[in-house]
Design a protein around this motif. Structure first.
Motif, mmCIF file in Angstrom:
data_model
loop_
_atom_site.group_PDB
_atom_site.id
_atom_site.type_symbol
_atom_site.label_atom_id
_atom_site.label_comp_id
_atom_site.label_asym_id
_atom_site.label_seq_id
_atom_site.Cartn_x
_atom_site.Cartn_y
_atom_site.Cartn_z
ATOM 1 N N SER A 239 0.841 -1.195 0.000
ATOM 2 C CA SER A 239 0.000 0.000 0.000
ATOM 3 C C SER A 239 0.870 1.237 0.000
ATOM 4 C CB SER A 239 -0.912 0.005 1.223
ATOM 5 O OG SER A 239 -0.174 0.207 2.403
ATOM 6 N N SER B 191 0.449 3.987 1.684
ATOM 7 C CA SER B 191 0.682 4.471 3.044
ATOM 8 C C SER B 191 1.739 3.637 3.749
ATOM 9 C CB SER B 191 -0.622 4.462 3.842
ATOM 10 O OG SER B 191 -1.159 3.144 3.929
ATOM 11 N N GLY B 192 1.717 2.318 3.524
ATOM 12 C CA GLY B 192 2.710 1.453 4.152
ATOM 13 C C GLY B 192 4.111 1.736 3.657
ATOM 14 N N ASN C 280 5.566 5.066 5.116
ATOM 15 C CA ASN C 280 6.112 4.940 6.469
ATOM 16 C C ASN C 280 7.481 4.253 6.469
ATOM 17 O OD1 ASN C 280 3.855 6.137 7.641
ATOM 18 N ND2 ASN C 280 2.769 4.175 7.803
ATOM 19 N N GLU D 260 2.838 -6.275 3.263
ATOM 20 C CA GLU D 260 1.941 -6.314 4.415
ATOM 21 C C GLU D 260 1.037 -7.558 4.319
ATOM 22 O OE1 GLU D 260 -0.091 -2.520 4.039
ATOM 23 O OE2 GLU D 260 1.783 -1.723 3.220
ATOM 24 N N GLN D 261 0.151 -7.694 5.294
ATOM 25 C CA GLN D 261 -0.782 -8.820 5.279
ATOM 26 C C GLN D 261 -1.692 -8.740 4.050
ATOM 27 O OE1 GLN D 261 -1.107 -11.533 7.418
ATOM 28 N NE2 GLN D 261 0.884 -10.772 8.149
ATOM 29 N N ASN E 130 -10.263 -0.242 7.004
ATOM 30 C CA ASN E 130 -9.911 0.659 8.096
ATOM 31 C C ASN E 130 -8.514 1.224 7.867
ATOM 32 O OD1 ASN E 130 -8.079 -1.451 9.052
ATOM 33 N ND2 ASN E 130 -9.945 -2.483 9.789
ATOM 34 N N LYS E 131 -7.970 1.917 8.864
ATOM 35 C CA LYS E 131 -6.666 2.567 8.686
ATOM 36 C C LYS E 131 -5.533 1.562 8.487
ATOM 37 C CE LYS E 131 -5.763 3.078 13.675
ATOM 38 N NZ LYS E 131 -4.542 2.269 13.743
ATOM 39 N N ASP E 132 -5.723 0.350 8.969
ATOM 40 C CA ASP E 132 -4.685 -0.675 8.800
ATOM 41 C C ASP E 132 -4.901 -1.522 7.561
ATOM 42 O OD1 ASP E 132 -3.399 0.042 11.224
ATOM 43 O OD2 ASP E 132 -4.939 -1.064 12.343
ATOM 44 N N ASN E 133 -6.075 -1.426 6.979
ATOM 45 C CA ASN E 133 -6.401 -2.238 5.806
ATOM 46 C C ASN E 133 -7.239 -1.403 4.850
ATOM 47 O OD1 ASN E 133 -6.734 -4.891 4.382
ATOM 48 N ND2 ASN E 133 -8.880 -4.403 4.786
#
Length: 477
Positions: A404, A406-407, A410, A428-429, A448-451
């Motif tokens: 992603s 965003s990932g 970071n 990521e997952q 969500n923010k993590d997915n």
């Protein structure tokens, strides 16, 4: 000291009199004494466009959660009085579930056994509830003729003939069915409306409720209109209109608790003014509206009853007082009409799904993926080229991870040289994979923010992606 003896009172003193307090206890001797006297509740939202006052006779307040408690107890009492049901006997009946529950309650109190036959279209909840109160339940096929030896009617008749000291209630032709409503439901409605009722609306199945209630009300005021609600696939409406039993009218339907493929003996069509048919979908959707908008968690027939009234609403005036009979409780339909997946599979629920989002895209684009051996630079170039933020990572075995924007953002701050790193080392997952018919509300809870995305596989086996931006756009359209 004698409490009844007068006491001497000091001269000039004011006597204090303490009256006796009588406490009256209201205790029911058994569960059967709680049957009847159910509330009449005004509908306020769904029927606001209709003239007149629209009331619901909510009979799921009966202990067995349905109006069938009334006639079940009456059939047992009449059978006992006539000597057809003896101590230790077995009650046998074919039932869609609610009559069985009423009979099972009577059997618990009075000491009888119960064997019920039902059809495979009935909800599992109904069958489980019958078993919970001690009944034996035999499931029979739905799509057979009434006189077929496999039908639930025929199986009940056979069992009654084979089992000693048994009584087949036969709610369809047993006139104690309509007598129960003549003696209880009709008088309650008359008294609760102060005699002002102008219309009774009721789904039609065995005929007991609509006929017995109508007989009483028509005696009180012959001008009261009786509207019976039927389902498409039942022959009752055509029989009412023509007097003809036309089996070509009969076809499978999903609605439960009303509609018939024959004419039960409880009917007296002379007390009914009109039959109105409702679709399976409209009845189910209306039941859900009753729960959400009126707070009445009712069964299938209640939704169909109210839908039938709405279809006839143009015939009402501002002075009319309409009573709709809501037969049973929604808890018996949790896996059906109150289950989104069940509703969508039958085309009853008009909600947006993963499929709708994918099919609604103006530009059809094949899913962009990346191999685990690729580099972060490769992923960034793909994101720029296709203006995307999320890329599934795939190998020969399928989806194994995700990249992603965003990932990556970071990770760049912690390692500026990450551009040369392999996807496998930074991925990521994997994004969740959902059914193509997953409702939009479910997708919203998964993103969500993590997915930031979810995947779905179409009928051809191809993956598609839905992101948070897709969901936001769908919610706004």
């Amino acid at each position: 000291m004698n409490p009844e003896a007068p006491r001497s009172i000091r001269p000039g003193a004011i006597p204090y009199l303490c009256p006796r307090i009588y406490i009256i206890m209201d205790i029911k001797q058994n569960i059967l004494e709680t049957i009847g006297n159910t509330p009449l509740i005004k509908l306020n939202k769904i029927t606001k466009q209709l003239p007149g006052t629209i009331l619901a006779k909510v009979d799921y307040f009966n202990p067995g959660n349905s109006i069938k408690d009334r006639m079940a107890l009456k059939m047992v009492e009449v059978a006992e009085k006539e000597g057809k049901l003896k101590p230790g006997g077995t009650i046998i009946e074919c039932t869609s579930g609610n009559t069985g529950m009423g009979l099972a309650l009577a059997a618990c109190v009075k000491g009888y056994k119960c064997i019920f036959t039902t059809t495979d279209k009935q909800s599992k909840e109904k069958m489980d509830i019958l078993k919970a109160v001690g009944a034996e339940v035999i499931v029979c096929p739905t799509n057979v003729e009434p006189d077929d030896p496999r039908s639930y009617y025929s199986v009940a008749r056979r069992l009654a003939a084979e089992i000693p000291n048994s009584f087949h209630c036969n709610q369809y032709d047993n006139l104690a069915n309509r007598l129960a409503h003549y003696e209880t439901t009709g008088p309650e409605i008359w008294e609760q409306t102060g005699g002002k009722i102008t219309h009774l609306v009721c789904t039609a199945g065995t005929g007991g409720t609509v006929t017995g209630t109508a007989m009483y009300l028509k005696e009180k005021n012959p001008n009261i209109k009786i509207w019976a609600i039927d389902v498409y696939g039942s022959l009752l409406t055509k029989y009412f209109n023509t007097g003809e039993i036309d089996m070509n009218e009969v076809h499978p339907y999903i609605s439960e608790g009303f509609g018939e493929d024959f004419v039960p003996g409880n009917y007296d069509m002379s007390v009914i003014d009109h039959f109105e048919q409702v679709t399976d979908k409209d009845g189910a959707v209306m039941a859900r509206r009753l729960a959400k908008e009126e707070g009445l968690f009712c069964g299938y027939s209640a939704g169909s009853c109210l839908q039938g009234l709405l279809q006839l609403g143009s015939q009402l005036t501002k002075d009319d007082v309409v009573v709709c009979i809501f037969h049973d409780h929604g808890s018996r339909y949790v896996a059906k009409i109150y289950n989104d997946q069940w509703m969508m599979e039958r085309g009853f629920l008009d909600v947006k799904t993963f499929r709708d989002i994918v099919n609604g895209r103006s530009v059809k684009q094949k899913l962009v993926t990346i191999q685990p051996a690729g580099t972060v630079s490769d992923a960034v170039e793909l994101m720029k080229k296709y203006d995307i933020e999320h890329i599934p990572v795939m190998n020969g075995n399928g989806i194994i991870g995700a990249i992603s924007e965003s990932g990556l953002f970071n990770k760049v701050f912690s390692n500026p040289d990450i551009k040369t790193a392999t996807i496998e080392s930074v991925m990521e997952q994997p994004f969740p994979v959902v059914d193509f018919n997953t409702p939009l509300e479910k997708l919203r809870s998964l993103i969500n923010k993590d997915n930031g995305a979810v995947l779905g596989k179409d009928d051809a086996g191809n993956y598609h992606i839905v992101t948070k931006y897709d969901v936001i756009q769908a919610l706004g359209s």
